[in-house]
Motif scaffolding. Structure first.
Motif, PDB file in Angstrom:
ATOM      1  N   ALA A 125       0.981  -1.206  -0.252  1.00  0.00           N
ATOM      2  CA  ALA A 125       0.108  -0.099   0.104  1.00  0.00           C
ATOM      3  C   ALA A 125       0.821   1.213  -0.110  1.00  0.00           C
ATOM      4  N   LEU A 131      -5.574   2.647  -0.563  1.00  0.00           N
ATOM      5  CA  LEU A 131      -6.692   1.821   0.227  1.00  0.00           C
ATOM      6  C   LEU A 131      -7.825   2.761   0.188  1.00  0.00           C
ATOM      7  N   LEU A 144      -8.194  -2.155  -2.231  1.00  0.00           N
ATOM      8  CA  LEU A 144      -6.860  -1.859  -2.216  1.00  0.00           C
ATOM      9  C   LEU A 144      -6.630  -1.957  -3.921  1.00  0.00           C
TER      10      LEU A 144
END
Length: 189
Positions: A125, A131, A144
């Motif tokens: 991430a 996200l 995601l």
């Protein structure tokens, strides 16, 4: 074609090792392929991440991993399986992937988070792989960004793990950092 062997156990890897694996992964250049549309693939990806062909689940994980490497999201939001010579529509009920495992290191702004998808692909991430939380009738639906408009639904246990980490850090607003980017987990995109 790219290698379809699953990576080593996520729990046994550091985030540095995971980032190296992600960088080394060679995916086909599906964004450069523009063959004529040939029809429907008779395939679909269910909301739980199960891949089906002609109504039956695809039981070989290596086949699913291989198909996932040639999956592309079109500008109109549809999904296709694409090679240099053909393009076939595939139905996707929700997201193309499911994030089924989390590996995290550090805390606060120094935190990094890596996710394993149901296809064994690893995604860290960051600003390029954010996200996002969508408020649905059945509660929050966390996603995601994977690549090229493709997303992974974050599995409920993984989402709860994220929430617990944010609660432990007493983040205000509730959320977590990864890759120098803050991700709110309360649905405030």
């Amino acid at each position: 074609m790219p290698e379809s062997v699953p990576p080593a156990d996520l729990a046994g890897l550091s985030l540095t090792e995971i980032a190296t694996l992600v960088a080394e992964r060679k995916l086909p250049p599906v964004e450069k392929w523009n063959p004529t549309h040939c029809g429907h693939s008779d395939m679909r990806i269910a909301s739980d991440g199960t891949w089906f062909h002609q109504g039956s689940p695809i039981g070989r994980p290596a086949m699913v991993r291989l198909f996932a490497t040639i999956l592309r999201r079109e500008a109109d939001g549809s999904h296709v399986l694409v090679t240099p010579v053909e393009k076939l529509t595939i139905d996707v009920e929700d997201a193309a992937f499911v994030a089924v495992e989390l590996k995290t290191e550090g805390a606060g702004k120094a935190r990094s988070m890596a996710f394993r998808l149901n296809t064994d692909e690893l995604v860290v991430a960051d600003a390029d792989h954010p996200l996002r939380i969508v408020q649905g009738e059945d509660g929050p639906r966390p996603y995601l960004a994977v690549r090229g408009g493709l997303e992974a639904l974050i599995a409920r246990p993984v989402y709860y793990e994220l929430i617990n980490l944010a609660i432990d850090e007493e983040a205000d607003p509730i959320g977590l950092w990864s890759g120098d980017t803050f991700f709110p987990l309360d649905g405030g995109e």
